[in-house]
Design a protein around this motif. Structure first.
Motif, PDB file in Angstrom:
ATOM      1  N   VAL A 194      33.385 -23.260 -21.140  1.00 48.55           N
ATOM      2  CA  VAL A 194      32.379 -23.780 -20.213  1.00 48.55           C
ATOM      3  C   VAL A 194      31.101 -24.050 -21.193  1.00 48.55           C
ATOM      4  O   VAL A 194      30.736 -23.271 -22.099  1.00 48.55           O
ATOM      5  CB  VAL A 194      31.982 -23.200 -19.142  1.00 48.55           C
ATOM      6  CG1 VAL A 194      31.595 -21.688 -19.681  1.00 48.55           C
ATOM      7  CG2 VAL A 194      31.277 -23.684 -18.423  1.00 48.55           C
ATOM      8  N   ASN A 195      30.348 -25.109 -20.883  1.00 42.66           N
ATOM      9  CA  ASN A 195      29.177 -25.505 -21.661  1.00 42.66           C
ATOM     10  C   ASN A 195      27.893 -25.580 -20.882  1.00 42.66           C
ATOM     11  O   ASN A 195      28.077 -25.822 -19.438  1.00 42.66           O
ATOM     12  CB  ASN A 195      29.464 -26.645 -22.498  1.00 42.66           C
ATOM     13  CG  ASN A 195      30.435 -26.710 -23.494  1.00 42.66           C
ATOM     14  OD1 ASN A 195      30.438 -25.584 -24.413  1.00 42.66           O
ATOM     15  ND2 ASN A 195      31.475 -27.470 -23.664  1.00 42.66           N
ATOM     16  N   THR A 196      26.857 -25.671 -21.328  1.00 42.85           N
ATOM     17  CA  THR A 196      25.517 -25.646 -20.719  1.00 42.85           C
ATOM     18  C   THR A 196      25.528 -26.830 -19.734  1.00 42.85           C
ATOM     19  O   THR A 196      25.821 -28.082 -20.439  1.00 42.85           O
ATOM     20  CB  THR A 196      24.359 -25.672 -21.611  1.00 42.85           C
ATOM     21  OG1 THR A 196      24.454 -24.319 -22.227  1.00 42.85           O
ATOM     22  CG2 THR A 196      23.202 -25.801 -20.712  1.00 42.85           C
ATOM     23  N   GLY A 197      25.388 -27.043 -18.385  1.00 42.68           N
ATOM     24  CA  GLY A 197      24.991 -28.158 -18.056  1.00 42.68           C
ATOM     25  C   GLY A 197      26.220 -28.444 -17.033  1.00 42.68           C
ATOM     26  O   GLY A 197      26.094 -29.486 -16.123  1.00 42.68           O
ATOM     27  N   GLU A 198      27.382 -27.885 -17.069  1.00 40.62           N
ATOM     28  CA  GLU A 198      28.530 -28.055 -16.135  1.00 40.62           C
ATOM     29  C   GLU A 198      28.622 -27.533 -14.938  1.00 40.62           C
ATOM     30  O   GLU A 198      28.029 -26.627 -14.720  1.00 40.62           O
ATOM     31  CB  GLU A 198      29.855 -27.686 -17.066  1.00 40.62           C
ATOM     32  CG  GLU A 198      30.212 -28.266 -18.330  1.00 40.62           C
ATOM     33  CD  GLU A 198      31.323 -27.673 -18.744  1.00 40.62           C
ATOM     34  OE1 GLU A 198      32.101 -27.057 -18.086  1.00 40.62           O
ATOM     35  OE2 GLU A 198      31.676 -28.089 -19.879  1.00 40.62           O
ATOM     36  N   PRO A 199      28.858 -28.462 -13.847  1.00 38.99           N
ATOM     37  CA  PRO A 199      28.771 -27.913 -12.559  1.00 38.99           C
ATOM     38  C   PRO A 199      29.975 -26.834 -12.250  1.00 38.99           C
ATOM     39  O   PRO A 199      31.378 -26.707 -12.826  1.00 38.99           O
ATOM     40  CB  PRO A 199      29.135 -29.132 -11.779  1.00 38.99           C
ATOM     41  CG  PRO A 199      30.200 -30.265 -12.563  1.00 38.99           C
ATOM     42  CD  PRO A 199      29.466 -29.739 -14.104  1.00 38.99           C
TER      43      PRO A 199
END
Length: 618
Positions: free
Chosen positions: A65-70
């Motif tokens: 998972v990366n920054t900004g993902e819902p």
């Protein structure tokens, strides 16, 4: 031979069919997991440290998972050994910080967001949102477990998985309601803590209160002057000996310092970074533990005063006109709330000329000052501290230039433009810190030489009064890694400055390579039915070679060097082996060794046994 070909074709068709069906299933579930239609996400991923993985409710596989993902209803998030992640809830200021080696599931039901902490620890900040506009419309925020639930809608709290299935709760600000599965409930307020276990609710019955440092709040320290941190408390039994235990994780706390019996404070020096700590009270007679605080997490932040760009220390400023407009330039650090410029006319700092604060500016011109010597200082205010971080007091002198007729007698100075050409990136070194500078200048035929100066963050000259060179490049050692200010002056044949430029640069040791990882990243590596073990690993940028180690029962069997990212091992007897891989850079420095992976060599072969076609007896 014809039968053999039929078997091969049949096996190829079957394998292709299985692959196609598996690929179709994977892509179809992937699309369904990512196609949420009009479903609104519950939260978004904020700051990410190290590897963080998520598992959507409709999938079996974990994904990075990366920054900004819902994040949607039913999703699970887990952190690695050094991983951390901030999860920001939708339409509110609430967020949670998931600590290393933790696993959480986020769900929404009956108008509230439910958190299920499966492993590890987390910090929830919902106190700030309770006073904001629209807080009444925000869904409730609860932590659910098999033993009950904790309402965190109006609290900032630290929660961790305790022994068995118990959940430890520490309320840092606000209030939280904790309810057991038997219906028993109680409200926890600021500074109190309890546990939600299988046997019911457990609460802190002591009067222990931590006075400093504030739990879970950052501690700002001067980067050039790391001081001891005062730990103060009340509530431990009188005449008990209280010791401080610290560590990098909650599970690895070690003794650091002890206060004399009967005292309620001690001081200890901790390095910059994140630390877990707790206080333990013991009976001085038999050293039996008679009290213990919860485990807290504190981060010690290195804070700097602004970096002075101009004027440099003890600079003599020529004034073409009097009174003179004096320019100041600086660079502020990250997370700086404001900076303050102070100017005096005396070394005792009694006759102040100016005090001015700035939020975003990095330059200021002080108008109409007279000839003389001035003393000045820059200070920084950070968001987590009310006290300033004071810079070094420096001085400069303003001196009028010579008379006009003397100036006219001097040769005319032809201005030139000087500009550094090296990239705005840290300069790395292997053996000793070195600064390498390159620059361009127009009208090179008018320039006789260059004077290069380098200053440390304390504005002390690193290379004395400067180094004169003929070429437009130089590389020289510096005393230590850190931030430096480099300047280049273009000089004519009479030694007059024709142009100058300055640039801030960082000098740091070249980082060690990251360790490669075997592919695939999970599961047991297995040899083929022909006995050949094919191993692949990830490519590491900057690696010159790789070293593969094969062990069995802890004993090293083979250590081989490769210039590629794959190999095939033969002649391994059936059994289970451990394999490790590491990378070596162009300077001969080895990376960390990858985590050991299991390699299984089966005791069955894909070769057919020979058949007897004819027996001849003499």
């Amino acid at each position: 031979m014809k039968k053999q070909w039929k078997r091969l074709v049949t096996a190829a068709i079957c394998s292709s069919s299985v692959f196609a069906v598996t690929y179709y299933w994977y892509k179809s579930t992937d699309q369904s997991a990512n196609s949420h239609g009009n479903e609104k996400p519950l939260a978004y991923v904020g700051k990410v440290v190290d590897d963080i993985q998520r598992r959507p409710a409709a999938r079996l596989l974990w994904q990075l998972v990366n920054t900004g993902e819902p994040l949607y209803n039913g999703e699970a998030v887990r952190t690695s050994e050094r991983g951390e992640v901030r999860i920001q809830f939708t339409d509110s200021d609430r967020y949670l910080d998931l600590e290393p080696e933790s696993l959480i599931v986020i769900k929404k039901s009956e108008g509230e967001i439910a958190l299920d902490l499966m492993e590890g620890s987390l910090f929830v900040n919902a106190k700030a949102d309770s006073n904001s506009a629209g807080a009444d419309k925000a869904p409730g925020l609860v932590l659910s477990s098999a033993n009950g639930k904790v309402d965190l809608s109006h609290a900032s709290a630290s929660l961790s998985k305790g022994r068995g299935n118990a959940v430890d709760v520490q309320v840092l600000e606000g209030k939280a309601s904790i309810q057991g599965k038997d219906g028993q409930s109680k409200e926890l307020t600021t500074g109190s803590y309890g546990a939600l276990g299988a046997s019911g609710l457990e609460f802190n019955k002591s009067n222990l209160k931590i006075l400093s440092p504030a739990p879970s709040k950052p501690i700002a320290m001067d980067a050039e002057d790391l001081k001891e941190i005062p730990f103060k408390w009340t509530g431990f039994p009188t005449n008990s000996e209280v010791s401080l235990w610290t560590g990098e994780t909650r599970r690895d706390l070690k003794f650091l310092a002890k206060a004399p019996a009967g005292q309620s404070e001690l001081s200890a020096k901790l390095p910059f970074g994140k630390h877990y700590w707790k206080l333990v009270a013991t009976n001085p007679q038999n050293q039996q533990v008679i009290g213990e605080s919860p485990t807290f997490r504190s981060e010690i932040l290195a804070r700097y005063a602004p970096t002075v760009v101009f004027p440099t220390a003890d600079a003599e400023i020529p004034a073409n006109t009097m009174p003179f407009d004096m320019s100041f330039k600086w660079q502020k650090g990250d997370d700086t709330r404001s900076v303050t410029l102070e100017v005096w006319t005396d070394p005792g700092l009694k006759n102040k000329v100016l005090t001015k604060s700035f939020t975003s500016e990095e330059a200021y011109t002080l108008p109409a000052i007279k000839e003389g010597t001035y003393y000045w200082r820059m200070s920084s205010y950070y968001v987590e501290s009310t006290k300033p971080f004071l810079g070094k007091v420096q001085k400069f002198s303003v001196k009028p230039t010579a008379q006009v007729h003397l100036e006219a007698a001097k040769p005319e100075v032809i201005p030139v433009n000087v500009a550094f050409t090296m990239p705005q990136a840290p300069q790395y070194y292997v053996d000793s810190p070195t600064v390498g500078l390159t620059w361009n200048v127009d009208k090179t035929d008018k320039v006789s030489s260059y004077r290069v100066k380098v200053y440390g963050e304390d504005n002390n000259p690193t290379w004395g009064s400067g180094i004169d060179v003929k070429e437009n490049k130089i590389s020289r050692p510096v005393p230590k890694p850190g931030r430096y200010i480099a300047s280049v002056e273009a000089l004519d044949k009479d030694g007059q400055v024709m142009g100058t430029t300055k640039q801030t640069l960082d000098v740091a040791p070249l980082p060690i390579l990251q360790s490669p990882t075997f592919l695939p990243a999970e599961g047991i590596l297995q040899a083929g039915i022909d006995g050949r073990s094919t191993l692949e690993w990830s490519k590491v940028e900057g690696a010159k070679e790789y070293w593969l180690v094969v062990k069995k029962n802890g004993k090293q069997l083979k250590r081989s060097k490769y210039n590629v990212t794959s190999t095939s091992l033969r002649n391994l007897l059936p059994g289970e082996y451990d394999v490790e891989i590491s990378a070596v850079d162009n300077y001969g420095r080895s990376s960390e060794i990858s985590p050991s992976r299991k390699l299984l060599v089966p005791d069955k072969s894909g070769l057919r046994a020979p058949t007897v076609k004819k027996i001849k007896v003499n």
